[in-house]
Design an enzyme around this catalytic site. Sequence first.
Site, PDB file in Angstrom:
ATOM      1  N   ASN A  10      57.507  34.458 149.908  1.00 62.16           N
ATOM      2  CA  ASN A  10      56.249  34.962 149.359  1.00 62.16           C
ATOM      3  C   ASN A  10      55.238  33.817 149.411  1.00 62.16           C
ATOM      4  O   ASN A  10      55.257  32.919 148.581  1.00 62.16           O
ATOM      5  CB  ASN A  10      56.500  35.420 147.919  1.00 62.16           C
ATOM      6  CG  ASN A  10      55.262  35.989 147.265  1.00 62.16           C
ATOM      7  OD1 ASN A  10      54.161  35.926 147.829  1.00 62.16           O
ATOM      8  ND2 ASN A  10      55.412  36.536 146.074  1.00 62.16           N
ATOM      9  N   ARG A  94      56.946  38.841 152.055  1.00 67.05           N
ATOM     10  CA  ARG A  94      56.079  39.687 151.231  1.00 67.05           C
ATOM     11  C   ARG A  94      54.665  39.570 151.799  1.00 67.05           C
ATOM     12  O   ARG A  94      54.125  38.462 151.913  1.00 67.05           O
ATOM     13  CB  ARG A  94      56.081  39.204 149.788  1.00 67.05           C
ATOM     14  CG  ARG A  94      55.193  40.068 148.937  1.00 67.05           C
ATOM     15  CD  ARG A  94      54.671  39.370 147.745  1.00 67.05           C
ATOM     16  NE  ARG A  94      53.732  40.249 147.064  1.00 67.05           N
ATOM     17  CZ  ARG A  94      52.946  39.852 146.097  1.00 67.05           C
ATOM     18  NH1 ARG A  94      52.987  38.618 145.676  1.00 67.05           N
ATOM     19  NH2 ARG A  94      52.121  40.689 145.534  1.00 67.05           N
ATOM     20  N   HIS A 183      51.021  45.871 144.386  1.00 70.33           N
ATOM     21  CA  HIS A 183      52.293  45.890 143.642  1.00 70.33           C
ATOM     22  C   HIS A 183      53.193  47.028 144.125  1.00 70.33           C
ATOM     23  O   HIS A 183      54.068  47.493 143.394  1.00 70.33           O
ATOM     24  CB  HIS A 183      52.093  46.111 142.123  1.00 70.33           C
ATOM     25  CG  HIS A 183      51.375  45.008 141.407  1.00 70.33           C
ATOM     26  ND1 HIS A 183      50.427  45.268 140.448  1.00 70.33           N
ATOM     27  CD2 HIS A 183      51.468  43.678 141.506  1.00 70.33           C
ATOM     28  CE1 HIS A 183      49.966  44.119 139.972  1.00 70.33           C
ATOM     29  NE2 HIS A 183      50.582  43.136 140.608  1.00 70.33           N
ATOM     30  N   ARG A 244      41.532  39.072 135.241  1.00 68.29           N
ATOM     31  CA  ARG A 244      40.696  40.012 136.011  1.00 68.29           C
ATOM     32  C   ARG A 244      40.176  41.118 135.106  1.00 68.29           C
ATOM     33  O   ARG A 244      40.902  41.612 134.239  1.00 68.29           O
ATOM     34  CB  ARG A 244      41.513  40.645 137.141  1.00 68.29           C
ATOM     35  CG  ARG A 244      41.604  39.765 138.374  1.00 68.29           C
ATOM     36  CD  ARG A 244      42.529  40.364 139.406  1.00 68.29           C
ATOM     37  NE  ARG A 244      43.735  39.572 139.521  1.00 68.29           N
ATOM     38  CZ  ARG A 244      44.858  39.978 140.109  1.00 68.29           C
ATOM     39  NH1 ARG A 244      44.952  41.185 140.624  1.00 68.29           N
ATOM     40  NH2 ARG A 244      45.898  39.184 140.166  1.00 68.29           N
ATOM     41  N   GLU A 388      61.090  42.480 142.897  1.00 63.61           N
ATOM     42  CA  GLU A 388      60.421  42.633 144.194  1.00 63.61           C
ATOM     43  C   GLU A 388      61.189  41.934 145.307  1.00 63.61           C
ATOM     44  O   GLU A 388      61.250  42.427 146.429  1.00 63.61           O
ATOM     45  CB  GLU A 388      58.987  42.095 144.102  1.00 63.61           C
ATOM     46  CG  GLU A 388      58.095  43.016 143.286  1.00 63.61           C
ATOM     47  CD  GLU A 388      56.765  42.400 142.922  1.00 63.61           C
ATOM     48  OE1 GLU A 388      56.710  41.667 141.917  1.00 63.61           O
ATOM     49  OE2 GLU A 388      55.784  42.645 143.618  1.00 63.61           O
TER      50      GLU A 388
END
Length: 400
Positions: A10, A94, A183, A244, A388
Amino acid sequence: MKDMNVLVINCGSSSLKFQLINSLSEKVIAKGLCERIGIEGSQMTYTPAGGEKYEKVTPMKDHTEAVRLVLEALTDKDHGVVKSLSEIGAVGHRLVHGGENFAGSTLISDEVIQAIEECNDLAPLHNPANLIGIRACQELMPDTPMAGVFDTAFHQTMPEEAYLYGLPYRYYEKYKVRRYGFHGTSHSYVSKRAAQILGKDYADLKIIVCHLGNGASVSAVKNGKCVDTSMGLTPLEGLIMGTRSGDIDPAIIEFLCNKEGKSVHEILNVLNKESGVFGLSEGFSSDFRDLEKAYRAGEAPSIRTMKTFAYRVAKYIGAYTAAMNGVDVICFTAGIGENSPFIRAMIASYLGYLGITIDEKANEKRGEEICISVPESNTKVLVVPTNEELAIARETVALL
Ligand code: AMP
């Protein structure tokens, strides 16, 4: 199922997370993180399963150097976990943005790299970094097959009415401005796992997944397909996140530019990095552990921050219940969803209309698979820790 070790990578702009996973046992054999790549003070953390974690502070001028160090650590004679690179059967990357080009995972080829490059505009920070990771692995492991698993792919099943914005249609046609969602690997893994836990057919269920971490998003999964999700063209839309903003009135941007004498770019930076629970709590913290402690101590900034966060999640659950004409199961996952009974209870307090009652004792548990609604609840509420990396390893093996 093939027995092989899959290296899951990743890559961020200055970091690289990795896990080596065995496909049969699905156990993590080693994992780690390279940080500050290309910046002074780069360091690697490496933990072999059952062994001691070690840190190595060493210059990493680029991602190729970082991958080289990872491969050296994995094959090191003292703390390595494989004898040679030939024991790594595949690499799973990823990847953040596949645009409309990818509705699933894919084996990496020159054409695929080109198609990912075409999406660079949509994720200017992430996609180039992901590609650097792919190229670094290609250079150092030229004969090892590689797969790309996209954050956006799971959401490609959304119908037009869910992915279109109320903008001139030409912007979709010309620039592909639409909702993509992120996601996806987590939403896919958690929703499938929820069906398994309940012993029900995935294709028969209406599932809402609340992925609540530093980045946060909700998705609606109906009959095994994603039908809506809260993140949009970029990961800025939707829930209130660590830093965010999530949904705002778009006119706020010009308003703030004028008031603060800032450019659109600068205000977007505020929306990405200084907003969310961090901004709402007046810069107190983006970490829910801190916010919860302060909430319990009666501190007003943390109380309003957590209430606003929970309300937004509850509002999305309501919207997605409407979108699916019902909901059978609501899942909580990621850092906050898995570990904060407090936030789960706050969100669930809005869900009485769904016949949900939370089992307080079950809800005390953290970080494990558990049903936190009482057996009589019409809609089940589950905590499902996401994974993940395992999902990427599985996808990679399936593609081979
Ligand atoms: P993630 O992005 O999924 O790794 O989630 C990271 C976030 O999870 C952190 O910023 C915290 O806000 C939250 N978190 C982690 N552990 C806990 C905990 N025990 N209680 C509340 N929040 C937690």
